[in-house]
Design an enzyme around this catalytic site. Sequence first.
Site, PDB file in Angstrom:
ATOM      1  N   MET A   1       0.736  -1.246   0.025  1.00 52.59           N
ATOM      2  CA  MET A   1      -0.123  -0.010   0.013  1.00 52.59           C
ATOM      3  C   MET A   1       0.762   1.282   0.102  1.00 52.59           C
ATOM      4  O   MET A   1       0.602   2.086   0.736  1.00 52.59           O
ATOM      5  CB  MET A   1      -0.837  -0.074   1.117  1.00 52.59           C
ATOM      6  CG  MET A   1      -1.944  -1.152   1.279  1.00 52.59           C
ATOM      7  SD  MET A   1      -2.776  -1.459  -0.333  1.00 52.59           S
ATOM      8  CE  MET A   1      -4.228  -0.316   0.180  1.00 52.59           C
TER       9      MET A   1
ATOM     10  N   HIS B   1      -5.001  -5.510  -8.331  1.00 50.48           N
ATOM     11  CA  HIS B   1      -5.822  -4.597  -7.763  1.00 50.48           C
ATOM     12  C   HIS B   1      -7.305  -4.872  -7.975  1.00 50.48           C
ATOM     13  O   HIS B   1      -7.754  -5.680  -8.644  1.00 50.48           O
ATOM     14  CB  HIS B   1      -5.724  -3.311  -8.762  1.00 50.48           C
ATOM     15  CG  HIS B   1      -6.810  -2.107  -8.296  1.00 50.48           C
ATOM     16  ND1 HIS B   1      -6.074  -1.084  -7.512  1.00 50.48           N
ATOM     17  CD2 HIS B   1      -7.819  -1.624  -8.673  1.00 50.48           C
ATOM     18  CE1 HIS B   1      -7.284  -0.302  -7.000  1.00 50.48           C
ATOM     19  NE2 HIS B   1      -8.185  -0.634  -7.925  1.00 50.48           N
TER      20      HIS B   1
ATOM     21  N   LEU C   1      -0.545   5.437 -11.347  1.00 53.61           N
ATOM     22  CA  LEU C   1      -1.221   4.420 -10.061  1.00 53.61           C
ATOM     23  C   LEU C   1      -2.346   3.680 -10.972  1.00 53.61           C
ATOM     24  O   LEU C   1      -3.197   4.086 -11.425  1.00 53.61           O
ATOM     25  CB  LEU C   1      -1.696   5.508  -8.818  1.00 53.61           C
ATOM     26  CG  LEU C   1      -2.579   4.539  -7.768  1.00 53.61           C
ATOM     27  CD1 LEU C   1      -1.414   3.900  -7.092  1.00 53.61           C
ATOM     28  CD2 LEU C   1      -3.234   5.715  -7.003  1.00 53.61           C
ATOM     29  N   ASP C   2      -2.322   2.274 -10.497  1.00 56.49           N
ATOM     30  CA  ASP C   2      -3.283   1.226 -10.789  1.00 56.49           C
ATOM     31  C   ASP C   2      -3.380   1.199 -12.383  1.00 56.49           C
ATOM     32  O   ASP C   2      -4.824   1.471 -12.645  1.00 56.49           O
ATOM     33  CB  ASP C   2      -4.427   1.569  -9.997  1.00 56.49           C
ATOM     34  CG  ASP C   2      -4.314   1.112  -8.592  1.00 56.49           C
ATOM     35  OD1 ASP C   2      -3.432   0.551  -8.114  1.00 56.49           O
ATOM     36  OD2 ASP C   2      -5.060   2.002  -7.746  1.00 56.49           O
TER      37      ASP C   2
HETATM   38  C1  GRF Z   1      -6.177  -7.071  -1.706  1.00 55.28           C
HETATM   39  O1  GRF Z   1      -7.554  -6.963  -1.937  1.00 55.28           O
HETATM   40  C2  GRF Z   1      -5.197  -6.606  -3.112  1.00 55.28           C
HETATM   41  O2  GRF Z   1      -5.854  -6.538  -4.116  1.00 55.28           O
HETATM   42  C3  GRF Z   1      -5.336  -5.014  -2.333  1.00 55.28           C
HETATM   43  O3  GRF Z   1      -5.359  -5.045  -0.888  1.00 55.28           O
HETATM   44  C4  GRF Z   1      -5.696  -6.322  -0.553  1.00 55.28           C
HETATM   45  C5  GRF Z   1      -4.631  -6.947   0.013  1.00 55.28           C
HETATM   46  O4  GRF Z   1      -4.720  -8.084   0.731  1.00 55.28           O
HETATM   47  N1  GRF Z   1      -4.262  -4.376  -3.009  1.00 55.28           N
HETATM   48  P1  GRF Z   1      -3.727  -9.356   1.253  1.00 55.28           P
HETATM   49  O5  GRF Z   1      -2.753  -8.489   2.119  1.00 55.28           O
HETATM   50  O6  GRF Z   1      -3.128  -9.930   0.179  1.00 55.28           O
HETATM   51  O7  GRF Z   1      -4.783 -10.172   2.079  1.00 55.28           O
END
Ligand code: GRF
Length: 215
Positions: free
Chosen positions: A90, A109, A144-145
């Site tokens: 993140m 994503h 981004l994304d």
């Molecule tokens: C997932 O939904 C991913 O797509 C998003 O954040 C979430 C992370 O989940 N970017 P995890 O840490 O893989 O359980």
Amino acid sequence: MKNIVILISGRGSNMEALVAARDAGTLPVNIAAVISNRPAAQGLETAEKAGITAHYIDHKAFAERDAFDAALAECIDGFAPDLVVLAGFMRILSDGFVRHYAGRLMNIHPSLLPAFPGLHTHRRALEEGVRIHGCTVHFVTPALDHGPVIIQAAVPVLDSDDEVTLAARVLRQEHRIYAQAVRWFAEGRLRLDDGRVRLAGEPADGAVLVSPEVC
Ligand code: GRF
């Protein structure tokens, strides 16, 4: 065998799905390390329990984004990865970082990009009243994304859904398509052609996976 490094920030369920696929023999990669930008990320413990080298580089210890990105890149490059996998990582990455890993940096994503880039994708999908939602694995570019789409999975949005139920339905597909995308990379089947991903050895629509829930 290809070497991969996985970057996480929290729970790490996508990372876990990749580890499970590797353990099941369906993902022929060496998971060299899992790195988090948050010391308390639950996924670090999961990785350690699976016998994978786990590190954290706390972004809060860096005043500048570039300094954090440089430290992160140095740590990653120590493992000489063929592919860097962002799995719930993140942090926005600097252009320089993204360029350094051009063609070998993947992200997942939780939306059908280009719809709903950014945060709170499930809430926004419900607010917009879309009937189909999903997830996307793509190569990362500085926007981004954004970036060439490798695979997507779609799920229905049900009238009874709230953010939690919709997120859970999408997450099941995330775990499925991320392993698939990394497998294609490991098999050397992904090629970038004029900003679009081509998959060797299958028809063009083989790269789009629609979950049985909508078939
Ligand atoms: C997932 O939904 C991913 O797509 C998003 O954040 C979430 C992370 O989940 N970017 P995890 O840490 O893989 O359980």
